[in-house]
Design an enzyme around this catalytic site. Sequence first.
Site, PDB file in Angstrom:
ATOM      1  N   CYS A  19      63.134   1.970  31.436  1.00 57.34           N
ATOM      2  CA  CYS A  19      63.596   3.030  32.328  1.00 57.34           C
ATOM      3  C   CYS A  19      65.117   3.161  32.280  1.00 57.34           C
ATOM      4  O   CYS A  19      65.844   2.195  32.524  1.00 57.34           O
ATOM      5  CB  CYS A  19      63.110   2.756  33.752  1.00 57.34           C
ATOM      6  SG  CYS A  19      63.837   3.863  34.984  1.00 57.34           S
ATOM      7  N   CYS A  22      66.738   2.325  35.646  1.00 54.69           N
ATOM      8  CA  CYS A  22      66.744   0.879  35.903  1.00 54.69           C
ATOM      9  C   CYS A  22      67.897   0.209  35.146  1.00 54.69           C
ATOM     10  O   CYS A  22      68.547  -0.705  35.669  1.00 54.69           O
ATOM     11  CB  CYS A  22      65.410   0.262  35.486  1.00 54.69           C
ATOM     12  SG  CYS A  22      63.992   0.885  36.414  1.00 54.69           S
TER      13      CYS A  22
END
Length: 320
Positions: A19, A22
């Site tokens: 991600c 993230c």
Amino acid sequence: MFTLTQYPIVVVNFYAPWCHWCQRLEPAWEAATAAIHGKYPEGTDGRIRYAKVDCVAEAELCKEHFITGFPSLRVFRRAHDDIYVEGRHEHEAYTGDRTKEALEKFGDTLVLSAGQPHIKHDNLTAAPRVAGCNIAGFVLVKKVPGTLHFTARDEHHSFDHNWMNMTHVVHAFHFGTLPSLHKYYMLKRLHPMGLTKDWLDKLQEQRFYSLNPQHTHEHYLQVVRTTVQPLHGGRANSYDAYEYVAHSHTYISDQQPTAKFSYGLSPLQVVVKELPKHWYKFLTTTCAVIGGVFTVAGILDSMLYSTLSMARKVELGKQG
């Protein structure tokens, strides 16, 4: 998780290595974690801990906590993140700025409530296996073909397609405004096909299930405009009914699962217009009825006369 039961408050960063958001959060998260653990060391305080979970390596654990978007920062108090807002079950989460300062300040505010017993609520029900939502509203569209998409999207989260369930119930889906009670009875009287229960909304209260991961649902709607014009009231009393036929199917897609409503307006239009009956038409009809009565009466009289004449001749022949 042992950490959840060991500390009064645990803030968990559920992330996925792939991600982008993230990856951007990681430096600020690590710095805030070090600052919080330094302020509240385990040996002398230990009221709060920051932790993180890799949802690729711990997929089942993330499913148990209903994690569908990344990153998700959940707040666990005494190993629970359940909260109830106006009777709705939700999960306590951090939604503020993703900077080291903001994350550290958030931890400082949480510490004030550390050590407090987890608030108990009466009549709790189990959390649903799949989170859902209820969407209501309207969309202004042009009278050209188009598609309405319902899918999960956020500027600061990524979603795992395998965990998304697009099962849905269509409570109501119609085009145009609903008719008033007066116009409804007018439609019921003048509509050429009559009004069925689903005359305006063919998808009402229908359920569509996703039986497999990454299921996309697509509904094709062909819309026909029916204009009903009553005898009195003019344009203000007329009504445009947008009726449609629906065809639905599901398929597995490599893209993010969605629920699609594709619509197209037919180039044909049905116009139902109530016209007055002119006096001469009434007169013509009346004359036709009267003429028909006289014609039938003449036929019956002729038949009766012929029958009586024949009977009289037969009788005279017997006498002779």
